[in-house]
Motif scaffolding. Structure first.
Motif, PDB file in Angstrom:
ATOM      1  N   GLU A  65       0.883  -1.018  -0.120  1.00  0.00           N
ATOM      2  CA  GLU A  65       0.023  -0.118  -0.108  1.00  0.00           C
ATOM      3  C   GLU A  65       0.905   1.254  -0.086  1.00  0.00           C
ATOM      4  OE1 GLU A  65      -2.618   1.412  -0.279  1.00  0.00           O
ATOM      5  OE2 GLU A  65      -4.248   0.132  -0.159  1.00  0.00           O
ATOM      6  N   TYR A  66       0.408   2.399  -0.471  1.00  0.00           N
ATOM      7  CA  TYR A  66       1.183   3.593  -0.626  1.00  0.00           C
ATOM      8  C   TYR A  66       0.997   4.129   0.788  1.00  0.00           C
ATOM      9  CZ  TYR A  66      -2.899   6.808  -0.270  1.00  0.00           C
ATOM     10  OH  TYR A  66      -4.027   7.324   0.043  1.00  0.00           O
ATOM     11  N   VAL A  67       0.743   4.014   1.748  1.00  0.00           N
ATOM     12  CA  VAL A  67       0.561   4.463   3.067  1.00  0.00           C
ATOM     13  C   VAL A  67       0.398   3.323   4.135  1.00  0.00           C
ATOM     14  CG1 VAL A  67      -0.393   6.672   2.489  1.00  0.00           C
ATOM     15  CG2 VAL A  67      -1.943   4.932   2.935  1.00  0.00           C
ATOM     16  N   PRO A  68       0.853   3.296   5.395  1.00  0.00           N
ATOM     17  CA  PRO A  68       0.871   2.216   6.189  1.00  0.00           C
ATOM     18  C   PRO A  68      -0.634   2.080   6.922  1.00  0.00           C
ATOM     19  CG  PRO A  68       2.101   4.195   7.357  1.00  0.00           C
ATOM     20  CD  PRO A  68       1.750   4.432   6.040  1.00  0.00           C
ATOM     21  N   ASP A  69      -1.305   3.007   6.769  1.00  0.00           N
ATOM     22  CA  ASP A  69      -2.771   2.895   7.644  1.00  0.00           C
ATOM     23  C   ASP A  69      -3.352   1.585   7.715  1.00  0.00           C
ATOM     24  OD1 ASP A  69      -1.826   5.635   7.027  1.00  0.00           O
ATOM     25  OD2 ASP A  69      -3.659   6.284   6.984  1.00  0.00           O
ATOM     26  N   PRO A  70      -3.611   1.049   6.584  1.00  0.00           N
ATOM     27  CA  PRO A  70      -4.438  -0.388   6.630  1.00  0.00           C
ATOM     28  C   PRO A  70      -3.618  -1.616   6.868  1.00  0.00           C
ATOM     29  CG  PRO A  70      -4.085   0.110   4.265  1.00  0.00           C
ATOM     30  CD  PRO A  70      -3.282   1.260   5.105  1.00  0.00           C
ATOM     31  N   LEU A  71      -2.296  -1.375   6.898  1.00  0.00           N
ATOM     32  CA  LEU A  71      -1.435  -2.821   6.970  1.00  0.00           C
ATOM     33  C   LEU A  71      -1.357  -3.539   8.245  1.00  0.00           C
ATOM     34  CD1 LEU A  71       1.442  -1.357   4.551  1.00  0.00           C
ATOM     35  CD2 LEU A  71      -0.518  -2.489   4.050  1.00  0.00           C
ATOM     36  N   THR A  72      -1.784  -2.657   9.467  1.00  0.00           N
ATOM     37  CA  THR A  72      -1.906  -3.341  10.597  1.00  0.00           C
ATOM     38  C   THR A  72      -2.753  -4.310  10.831  1.00  0.00           C
ATOM     39  OG1 THR A  72      -0.746  -1.592  11.721  1.00  0.00           O
ATOM     40  CG2 THR A  72      -2.132  -2.953  13.160  1.00  0.00           C
ATOM     41  N   GLN A  73      -3.922  -3.753  10.192  1.00  0.00           N
ATOM     42  CA  GLN A  73      -5.251  -4.451  10.004  1.00  0.00           C
ATOM     43  C   GLN A  73      -5.245  -5.799   9.160  1.00  0.00           C
ATOM     44  OE1 GLN A  73      -9.152  -2.470   9.458  1.00  0.00           O
ATOM     45  NE2 GLN A  73     -10.092  -4.458   8.439  1.00  0.00           N
ATOM     46  N   ALA A  74      -4.054  -5.644   8.139  1.00  0.00           N
ATOM     47  CA  ALA A  74      -4.057  -6.749   7.146  1.00  0.00           C
ATOM     48  C   ALA A  74      -3.031  -7.943   7.873  1.00  0.00           C
ATOM     49  CB  ALA A  74      -3.223  -6.189   5.884  1.00  0.00           C
ATOM     50  N   ARG A  75      -2.190  -7.440   8.665  1.00  0.00           N
ATOM     51  CA  ARG A  75      -1.389  -8.509   9.300  1.00  0.00           C
ATOM     52  C   ARG A  75      -2.207  -9.179  10.250  1.00  0.00           C
ATOM     53  NH1 ARG A  75       2.202  -3.560   9.111  1.00  0.00           N
ATOM     54  NH2 ARG A  75       3.738  -3.916   7.351  1.00  0.00           N
ATOM     55  N   GLU A  76      -3.032  -8.421  10.900  1.00  0.00           N
ATOM     56  CA  GLU A  76      -3.895  -8.868  11.964  1.00  0.00           C
ATOM     57  C   GLU A  76      -4.835  -9.904  11.433  1.00  0.00           C
ATOM     58  OE1 GLU A  76      -5.525  -5.620  14.061  1.00  0.00           O
ATOM     59  OE2 GLU A  76      -3.852  -5.137  15.361  1.00  0.00           O
ATOM     60  N   LEU A  77      -5.273  -9.584  10.282  1.00  0.00           N
ATOM     61  CA  LEU A  77      -6.463 -10.466   9.771  1.00  0.00           C
ATOM     62  C   LEU A  77      -5.429 -11.804   9.093  1.00  0.00           C
ATOM     63  CD1 LEU A  77      -9.008 -10.983   8.365  1.00  0.00           C
ATOM     64  CD2 LEU A  77      -8.321  -9.975   6.307  1.00  0.00           C
ATOM     65  N   ALA A  78      -4.281 -11.416   8.587  1.00  0.00           N
ATOM     66  CA  ALA A  78      -3.587 -12.896   8.321  1.00  0.00           C
ATOM     67  C   ALA A  78      -3.107 -13.830   9.392  1.00  0.00           C
ATOM     68  CB  ALA A  78      -2.150 -12.477   7.643  1.00  0.00           C
ATOM     69  N   SER A  79      -2.815 -13.016  10.476  1.00  0.00           N
ATOM     70  CA  SER A  79      -2.405 -13.916  11.734  1.00  0.00           C
ATOM     71  C   SER A  79      -3.728 -14.479  12.224  1.00  0.00           C
ATOM     72  CB  SER A  79      -1.983 -12.945  12.937  1.00  0.00           C
ATOM     73  OG  SER A  79      -1.625 -13.498  13.914  1.00  0.00           O
ATOM     74  N   SER A  80      -5.087 -13.944  12.337  1.00  0.00           N
ATOM     75  CA  SER A  80      -5.835 -14.613  12.854  1.00  0.00           C
ATOM     76  C   SER A  80      -6.464 -15.637  12.303  1.00  0.00           C
ATOM     77  CB  SER A  80      -7.121 -13.497  13.006  1.00  0.00           C
ATOM     78  OG  SER A  80      -7.744 -13.217  11.933  1.00  0.00           O
ATOM     79  N   GLN A  81      -6.102 -15.588  10.813  1.00  0.00           N
ATOM     80  CA  GLN A  81      -6.519 -16.648   9.771  1.00  0.00           C
ATOM     81  C   GLN A  81      -5.373 -17.883   9.753  1.00  0.00           C
ATOM     82  OE1 GLN A  81      -8.289 -15.423   6.394  1.00  0.00           O
ATOM     83  NE2 GLN A  81      -9.840 -14.088   7.529  1.00  0.00           N
ATOM     84  N   GLY A  82      -4.327 -17.791  10.566  1.00  0.00           N
ATOM     85  CA  GLY A  82      -3.257 -18.700  10.249  1.00  0.00           C
ATOM     86  C   GLY A  82      -2.567 -18.495   8.941  1.00  0.00           C
ATOM     87  N   VAL A  83      -2.665 -17.713   8.183  1.00  0.00           N
ATOM     88  CA  VAL A  83      -1.931 -17.517   7.041  1.00  0.00           C
ATOM     89  C   VAL A  83      -0.585 -16.877   7.033  1.00  0.00           C
ATOM     90  CG1 VAL A  83      -2.016 -16.679   4.567  1.00  0.00           C
ATOM     91  CG2 VAL A  83      -4.215 -17.348   5.699  1.00  0.00           C
ATOM     92  N   THR A  84       0.496 -17.619   6.857  1.00  0.00           N
ATOM     93  CA  THR A  84       1.832 -17.302   7.016  1.00  0.00           C
ATOM     94  C   THR A  84       2.487 -16.970   5.931  1.00  0.00           C
ATOM     95  OG1 THR A  84       2.731 -19.668   7.147  1.00  0.00           O
ATOM     96  CG2 THR A  84       1.860 -18.504   9.142  1.00  0.00           C
ATOM     97  N   ASN A  85       2.313 -16.992   4.582  1.00  0.00           N
ATOM     98  CA  ASN A  85       2.860 -17.176   3.447  1.00  0.00           C
ATOM     99  C   ASN A  85       2.604 -15.817   2.727  1.00  0.00           C
ATOM    100  OD1 ASN A  85       0.374 -18.077   2.643  1.00  0.00           O
ATOM    101  ND2 ASN A  85       1.223 -18.755   0.669  1.00  0.00           N
ATOM    102  N   VAL A  86       2.360 -14.766   3.638  1.00  0.00           N
ATOM    103  CA  VAL A  86       1.972 -13.588   3.131  1.00  0.00           C
ATOM    104  C   VAL A  86       2.885 -12.260   3.984  1.00  0.00           C
ATOM    105  CG1 VAL A  86      -0.004 -13.222   4.584  1.00  0.00           C
ATOM    106  CG2 VAL A  86      -0.055 -11.792   2.491  1.00  0.00           C
ATOM    107  N   GLU A  87       3.059 -11.350   3.373  1.00  0.00           N
ATOM    108  CA  GLU A  87       3.718  -9.967   4.016  1.00  0.00           C
ATOM    109  C   GLU A  87       2.960  -8.895   3.289  1.00  0.00           C
ATOM    110  OE1 GLU A  87       7.977  -9.717   3.751  1.00  0.00           O
ATOM    111  OE2 GLU A  87       7.803 -10.295   1.287  1.00  0.00           O
ATOM    112  N   PHE A  88       3.116  -7.755   4.221  1.00  0.00           N
ATOM    113  CA  PHE A  88       2.636  -6.258   3.966  1.00  0.00           C
ATOM    114  C   PHE A  88       3.680  -5.510   4.062  1.00  0.00           C
ATOM    115  CE2 PHE A  88      -0.805  -9.138   4.953  1.00  0.00           C
ATOM    116  CZ  PHE A  88      -1.883  -9.051   3.858  1.00  0.00           C
ATOM    117  N   ALA A  89       3.689  -4.540   3.105  1.00  0.00           N
ATOM    118  CA  ALA A  89       4.800  -3.602   3.252  1.00  0.00           C
ATOM    119  C   ALA A  89       4.243  -2.182   2.370  1.00  0.00           C
ATOM    120  CB  ALA A  89       6.036  -3.670   2.452  1.00  0.00           C
ATOM    121  N   VAL A  90       4.888  -0.984   2.849  1.00  0.00           N
ATOM    122  CA  VAL A  90       4.568   0.227   1.910  1.00  0.00           C
ATOM    123  C   VAL A  90       5.263   0.088   0.665  1.00  0.00           C
ATOM    124  CG1 VAL A  90       4.828   2.891   2.241  1.00  0.00           C
ATOM    125  CG2 VAL A  90       4.246   1.544   4.245  1.00  0.00           C
ATOM    126  N   GLY A  91       4.751   0.655  -0.216  1.00  0.00           N
ATOM    127  CA  GLY A  91       5.273   0.755  -1.805  1.00  0.00           C
ATOM    128  C   GLY A  91       4.479   1.507  -2.682  1.00  0.00           C
TER     129      GLY A  91
END
Length: 265
Positions: A65-91
């Protein structure tokens, strides 16, 4: 992404979180393999990225994402669903921080319409795709609804004028294949298609109309509309009321058509 006409307020995140690989990237799914390495640009709260990761269990997905705002929620969603082969970054889609020939698939959904130079973005997407890899894009093209609704008409007018005035390209789905050719893809290697969203059940109307009505009351869209005089307070109230009418209309129906492209490098 400086021309983006909204923000990541709760009403916007609600809309983006509804998106899944099935309802927003069905045209791409047959091309994802168990080992695909995927870049998902404009990932928002991560719902599509995480779906991609599930479909590529031995692969990997990077959502940016171009800003970090939604990425915390994205990481929390991945963690809550046990999905580990994904990462999120600003770009930045105009200058991707990855080497040439890195990804099997590079994907955007409703991103090109919000940026000033979509051709440069597609060039960058092509650059980081592997030889034989796919660049996939889906952008809104047109929309219609029933019954007639003055508030929704005003909403479409204001959002279209705002997007164009800020340097974006509102609802460009009908022409994204032309941008892809300008970005260096051969016409013979571009597959064009169309997809649609439809909101008509009471639950669908509450989700779509409710979140869009909230945007008119409190979001980056409403603040920008007032500050830069694209709409008055009264007009935003009319827009919000129009979405409420749509939610309550038993025969209410809203359709949004998207243009889709798959481009092979």
């Amino acid at each position: 992404m400086a021309v983006y006409t909204t923000d990541h307020s709760s009403s916007v995140i609600q809309t983006h979180s509804w998106r899944t690989a099935s309802n927003s990237a069905g045209y791409l799914l047959p091309h994802i393999t168990a080992t695909s390495k995927i870049l998902d640009i404009g990932c928002g709260p991560g719902s599509i990225s995480i779906d991609f990761a599930r479909r590529a269990p031995q692969g990997h997905v990077t959502g940016i994402e171009y800003v970090p705002d939604p990425l915390t929620q994205a990481r929390e969603l991945a963690s809550s669903q046990g999905v580990t082969n994904v990462e999120f970054a600003v770009g930045d889609i105009h200058a991707l921080a990855y080497p040439d020939d890195t990804f099997d698939i590079v994907h955007v959904h409703q991103v090109l319409q919000h940026i000033a130079d979509p051709v440069q973005a597609l060039r960058e997407m092509r650059r980081v795709a592997k030889p034989g890899g796919i660049v996939a894009a889906r952008e809104s093209a047109s929309m219609t609804w029933y019954p007639e609704n003055r508030g929704i008409e005003q909403w479409l007018d204001v959002t279209t004028r705002m997007g164009a005035a800020k340097g974006g390209n509102p609802h460009p789905g009908r022409m994204i294949h032309v941008w892809a050719e300008k970005a260096g893809f051969y016409r013979s290697k571009i597959k064009k298609s169309a997809g649609a969203w439809c909101f008509s059940s009471p639950e669908e109307r509450r989700y779509w109309g409710g979140s869009m009505g909230d945007r008119a009351k409190s979001s980056g869209f409403s603040r920008m509309a007032i500050k830069e005089r694209f709409a008055s307070e009264e007009e935003l109230q009319t827009i919000s009321a129009g979405w409420k009418e749509f939610v309550e209309a038993e025969d209410g129906w809203f359709g949004l058509m998207h243009g889709e492209i798959l481009c092979w490098k």
